[in-house]
Design an enzyme around this catalytic site. Structure first.
Site: not given
Length: 386
Positions: A223, A174
């Site tokens: 996650y 990201d």
């Protein structure tokens, strides 16, 4: 001047008076393919998109850093320190405090600052609003300190802020996408070597992002658990990371390993292969081949990694049906909701949009947000005050 910039300038002046020394933008991103591969030292291929975070900053001598988050109408104030621990209040403050702390640890001259932040990257939807904020803050503080750093380094510092202070054990996908992308291109990332290869987007290709309306929180979700499972699989296979494994190695031990761990590893191994194949196909303009790989990626996320939800499964299916053979769709981002990304020919955009608006509703019964995005450039200093 963009509306976002106008509102940022007005908000800065109202809170702090006058104008900032500089303004930085950092884009959100959508990941075309390569999910949960980054922290496994693998490959990913994101595209930076139009929604972005903008940070206006002005030096104010020594002392504290004052921050106003214009999207929320909230403020924060703290003294920069390399020893800063995770902020008790959580939320957006952690991302800024953590980024500042990492830069202080690296010897950046920070001092007192006035910071105003505003963005239009939807939060909790898989488009990396947090990475956009971290990269924007890091780029702004570095620019004000007169430090010109490689975008890769900025991305790694931003990642450290999220890992060490926010508690989200994300990889570097990201932040690299927000810091180092190239206008008009996707970015093939080797998450181990940090080799970055721009892949020019075909002129007849469109990227559509549809919000499922299912908002997820990755730290509170699963996650980190998926990361632990991947690390366990790598240890069983005797490799540094799942990047170094192949299906033959996995099949050799599958009978003696927890089936869940096998599925997690199989997703990562096959997703790396799909990402490399998709990059080559995209470079050739072969949207048909990329579409097949995107569909396979979604199925792997659903069946092996178990990070999709029924609504994103439905949305990906109907988008792929409407796109046809020249493209495909898949859930994008960390999982458990968020957005679905579709790659298609330009002449299919309206048909796909109509199908989505006709056949899909969010959990609240509303029409979904549908955006058609172009590949944008990474973070940059947009405005420097006189």
């Amino acid at each position: 001047m963009p509306i976002l910039q106008t509102r940022l300038a007005e908000g800065f002046a109202q809170r702090f008076g006058g104008a900032p020394d500089l303004v930085v933008r950092a884009p959100g991103r959508v990941n075309l393919i390569g999910e949960h591969t980054d922290y496994n030292d693998g490959f990913a291929m994101p595209v930076a998109i139009g929604p972005e975070t903008r940070v206006a900053v002005r030096r104010r001598g020594e002392g504290e850093i004052r921050v106003t988050a214009l999207n929320f109408g909230e403020e924060d104030a703290f003294v920069p320190s390399a020893d800063l621990q995770k902020a008790a209040q959580g939320g957006w403050r952690d991302y800024i405090r953590g980024t500042v702390a990492i830069l202080a640890r690296e010897g950046v001259d920070i001092g007192g600052l006035d910071i105003a932040v505003m963005g239009d990257v939807p939060m909790g939807t898989g488009l990396s609003s947090s990475a956009s904020l971290e990269v924007a803050v890091a780029t702004a503080v570095l620019a004000l300190a007169g430090r010109q750093e490689n975008p890769k380094q900025v991305a790694l510092w931003a990642q450290a802020a999220e890992n060490d202070f926010v508690g989200m054990r994300c990889g570097n996908l990201d932040q690299l996408a927000s810091a180092a992308t190239v206008e008009g291109a996707a970015l093939l990332i080797d998450c181990r070597s940090l080799d970055l290869r721009p892949i020019r987007m075909p002129s007849d290709a469109a990227v559509m992002i549809v919000q499922s309306g299912v908002v997820r929180g990755l730290v509170e979700g699963h996650y980190n658990e998926r990361r632990r499972q991947c690390e366990a699989a790598a240890a069983i296979l005797g490799v540094p990371a799942l990047r170094d494994a192949d299906l033959a190695m996995l099949e050799a031990v599958a009978a003696d390993v927890d089936p869940l761990v096998v599925r997690r590893a199989r997703h990562v191994i096959t997703e790396n292969d799909r990402t490399l194949a998709a990059a080559e196909a995209l470079a050739l303009g072969d949207l048909q081949a990329v579409g097949v790989l995107m569909r396979e990626s979604h199925a792997s996320q659903r069946d092996d990694f178990e990070i999709t939800v029924p609504l994103t499964d439905r949305l990906a299916e109907l988008m792929s049906e409407a796109i046809g053979e020249h493209g495909g769709a898949r859930q994008t981002g960390g999982g458990f909701g968020g957005a679905v990304v579709g790659l298609m020919r330009n002449d299919r955009v309206e048909a796909v949009r109509e199908r989505v608006l006709s056949d899909y509703r969010t959990p609240s019964g509303e029409l979904p947000d549908v955006r058609v995005e172009r590949a944008c450039s990474g973070a940059s200093v947009e405005i420097v005050g006189s």
